[in-house]
Design a protein around this motif. Sequence first.
Motif, short mmCIF file in Angstrom:
data_model
loop_
_atom_site.label_atom_id
_atom_site.label_comp_id
_atom_site.label_asym_id
_atom_site.label_seq_id
_atom_site.Cartn_x
_atom_site.Cartn_y
_atom_site.Cartn_z
N THR A 20 0.83 -1.21 0.00
CA THR A 20 0.00 0.00 0.00
C THR A 20 0.86 1.26 0.00
O THR A 20 0.59 2.21 -0.74
CB THR A 20 -0.95 -0.02 1.21
OG1 THR A 20 -1.82 -1.14 1.07
CG2 THR A 20 -1.76 1.25 1.31
N ASP A 43 -8.24 -3.26 -1.63
CA ASP A 43 -8.15 -3.95 -0.35
C ASP A 43 -9.23 -3.45 0.60
O ASP A 43 -9.28 -2.24 0.88
CB ASP A 43 -6.76 -3.69 0.26
CG ASP A 43 -6.50 -4.56 1.48
OD1 ASP A 43 -7.48 -4.97 2.14
OD2 ASP A 43 -5.33 -4.82 1.77
N ASP A 128 -3.87 -1.19 -5.85
CA ASP A 128 -3.35 -1.68 -4.57
C ASP A 128 -4.12 -2.93 -4.19
O ASP A 128 -5.31 -2.86 -3.88
CB ASP A 128 -3.50 -0.61 -3.48
CG ASP A 128 -2.90 -1.07 -2.16
OD1 ASP A 128 -1.99 -1.92 -2.18
OD2 ASP A 128 -3.35 -0.59 -1.10
MG LIG Z 1 -2.01 -3.01 1.78
#
Ligand SMILES: [Mg+2]
Length: 254
Positions: A20, A43, A128
Amino acid sequence: MMGAMRVIAVTGLKGGVGKTSTAVNLAAISAVTGHRTLLWDLDPQGAATYCLDLKPKLRGGASRLIGGGRGGLAAVARHSTIDGLDVVPADSSVREIDRVLSVSGKPAKPIRKLLAGTKGAADVVILDCPPGLSAVVEAVASVADVLLVPVVPEPLPFRALARFSEFLDETKVASPKIVAPFLSMIDRRKPIHRRIEVEVRSRGGFLGAAIPESSAVARMGEEQVPMVLSAPRSLAAAEYRKLWAEAAERAGLS
Ligand SMILES: [Mg+2]
Ligand SMILES: Nc1ncnc2c1ncn2[C@@H]1O[C@H](COP(=O)(O)OP(=O)(O)OP(=O)(O)O)[C@@H](O)[C@H]1O
């Protein structure tokens, strides 16, 4: 005329290795260097969304995204405070997407469709991913131009990396050639980190950038600003810029 939209995913099996942080900093670099950039937070933890100080809610609601509605990702993205950077926040819908993808025989299709609907609205899409080998990750692998995989220089993460490449090979969702591993959270005061860095350099196959363990990166969780902007002269920022250059080249970004 601008070239085709490029898709750069930050992914891998391991959790907590800097995916991230990488996605957020690369997205900031991409935007400030003049690319219309879309960061898609896939996510459900929503860490990328949080690091950019955005609400974890899709603009117009989740149904717009899941329905594969018109306008693609751009229709549900939020403007960040960084010029040229829009974010598709992690909504509770992310879980729903994973479920929908796992039951459909062709998990890549909805993601492909959303990306296709986004063409013209962005030059670069940065994804991500959550850790692990979920249907979302499988779908992402099949649409990405590059898969950036952060690897902490310790023995176990290397097994995870090998496993990840095997997974791509077995499922044939993507060529393992698009996997671009790089060293993450390296602390050169630790003998094992130094030793593994030497090994990696002699073996090859890794990108040149190595993101150091850095308190400025860790602070992003409270400052909610990409550290490449708040601490641009730090070593970590320089390595993120190097990583961006390498990723952009691999992705064929002009
Ligand atoms: Mg992450
Ligand atoms: N280079 C770094 N130096 C110091 N701390 C870091 C660095 N990169 C990430 N961190 C910290 O480590 C933790 C995990 O980082 P991050 O959320 O980027 O990893 P992740 O791989 O996305 O995790 P997850 O798998 O849970 O999504 C965070 O607290 C983050 O601030």
